[in-house]
Design an enzyme around this catalytic site. Structure first.
Site, short mmCIF file in Angstrom:
data_model
loop_
_atom_site.label_atom_id
_atom_site.label_comp_id
_atom_site.label_asym_id
_atom_site.label_seq_id
_atom_site.Cartn_x
_atom_site.Cartn_y
_atom_site.Cartn_z
N ILE A 18 51.13 38.22 39.99
CA ILE A 18 50.69 38.77 41.48
C ILE A 18 51.91 39.58 42.26
CG2 ILE A 18 49.82 38.20 43.51
CD1 ILE A 18 48.15 35.81 42.06
N CYS A 130 40.78 34.98 44.87
CA CYS A 130 39.93 35.91 44.28
C CYS A 130 38.57 35.97 44.45
CB CYS A 130 40.53 36.24 42.89
SG CYS A 130 39.95 34.84 41.85
N SER A 164 43.99 35.85 32.29
CA SER A 164 44.59 36.28 33.68
C SER A 164 44.71 35.26 34.75
CB SER A 164 43.21 37.24 34.23
OG SER A 164 42.18 36.20 34.76
N PRO A 167 50.12 30.29 35.66
CA PRO A 167 50.48 28.96 36.02
C PRO A 167 50.17 28.48 37.56
CG PRO A 167 52.22 29.84 34.88
CD PRO A 167 51.27 30.92 35.13
N THR A 169 47.69 29.80 39.32
CA THR A 169 46.25 29.74 39.45
C THR A 169 45.84 28.16 39.10
OG1 THR A 169 45.87 32.13 39.27
CG2 THR A 169 44.02 30.79 38.94
N ARG A 170 46.26 27.86 38.02
CA ARG A 170 45.88 26.94 37.35
C ARG A 170 46.41 25.32 38.00
NH1 ARG A 170 44.45 27.68 31.90
NH2 ARG A 170 44.52 29.80 31.48
N ASN A 172 46.87 25.33 41.28
CA ASN A 172 46.18 25.37 42.57
C ASN A 172 44.53 25.29 42.55
OD1 ASN A 172 48.37 25.66 44.72
ND2 ASN A 172 49.07 27.21 43.21
#
Length: 296
Positions: A18, A130, A164, A167, A169-170, A172
């Protein structure tokens, strides 16, 4: 067009996908200049990319700004919800506005198509998730088309390519769900909301798809289609890959609208629309700061 030629100095904390994509987007912006790109490890791919582009970098995380506050006018925090809490304590004391890319729920929630100017007056701006950026404008369009009705329930299902989801994202997911649901209710006025995130392992990788389902007794499809089309056109000004996949459909007391998001391919693959939409939204907020600062 930036008639002044002046650019807002930004710093980016977080050298992951990001943060690095934000860097490329900032380089392409006529309103922004990345004066410092910050990570924790000079061996990271993000810092290596920044160095190759001639961008000043640091591996000292928030300390790099704490020790040299004049390095930037505005900060992007692309780390994690937990880290952002600590970062904000420091940035607030330094008087540095921050655009929060994490689901930390500390700042003013922003969806540029809905409240860009209002939210950009805050010193801490949260870009939700997102799924929130993709779905909330559609939920608001449904609300506007049925202003006399109370929305009782909004459900948002986002499907993204597993590749996509990094780490952060997963790690949180719980914060993602809570933040998205809270924002949906705040913007749409719905009594209840439900957010679901699906990590699809399909190869080739799928583009991000988000379906918004709203319970309604009656629907004005003609007006709703106009509102949805206008909303999509507005979002495409800052997220070019945002498009309508399934136009408003009404069945069994439910309105369903599905959108697709394909990324620009600036740093990340085009299928990573989930990362692209939140970054495009954040860049539009930073550009609003720049326009206000320099009177553009």
């Amino acid at each position: 067009m930036n008639s002044t030629g002046k650019k807002l100095k930004i710093a980016i904390i977080g050298s992951g996908n990001i943060g690095t994509d934000l860097l490329i987007k900032a380089i392409h912006s006529e309103y922004l200049e990345c004066s410092l790109f910050i990570g924790r490890d000079f061996k990271s791919a993000g810092l290596a990319k920044a160095i190759s582009l001639g961008i000043k970098v640091s591996d000292r995380s928030i300390k790099a700004i704490e020790e040299n506050p004049d390095v930037c006018d505005l900060v992007f925090d692309a780390t994690s919800a937990k880290n952002h809490e600590a970062h904000w304590d420091i940035l607030k004391k330094l008087g540095k506005p921050v655009i929060d890319m994490t689901p930390a729920k500390l700042g003013a929630i922003c969806v540029p198509s809905e409240n860009l100017q209002e939210a950009s007056l805050s010193d801490n701006i949260n870009m939700i998730t997102c799924g929130g950026q993709a779905s909330i404008p559609i939920a608001c369009a449904i609300r506007r088309a049925h202003a006399s009705e109370q929305l009782d329930y909004v459900e948002v299902v986002s499907s993204i390519a597993s590749r996509s989801a990094g780490p952060a994202t997963r790690a949180n997911i719980d914060e993602y769900v809570e933040t998205t649901e809270k924002a949906i209710c705040q913007f749409s006025g719905s009594k209840k909301s439900k957010a679901i995130l699906i990590l699809n392992p399909a190869v080739p990788c799928i583009d991000m798809q988000t379906s918004v389902t709203v319970k309604l007794e009656k629907v004005n499809l003609e007006l709703l289609k106009k509102e949805v089309d206008a909303t999509i056109a507005k979002i495409q000004k800052y997220v070019p890959g945002y498009s309508l996949l399934l136009p408003p459909t009404f069945e069994n007391g439910r309105v369903i609208v599905t959108v697709k998001v394909q990324g620009n391919g600036d740093y990340l693959p085009k299928y990573a629309g989930n990362l692209d939409i939140i970054n495009c939204a954040a860049i539009s907020v930073a550009e609003e700061f720049s326009k206000r600062k320099f009177g553009v």
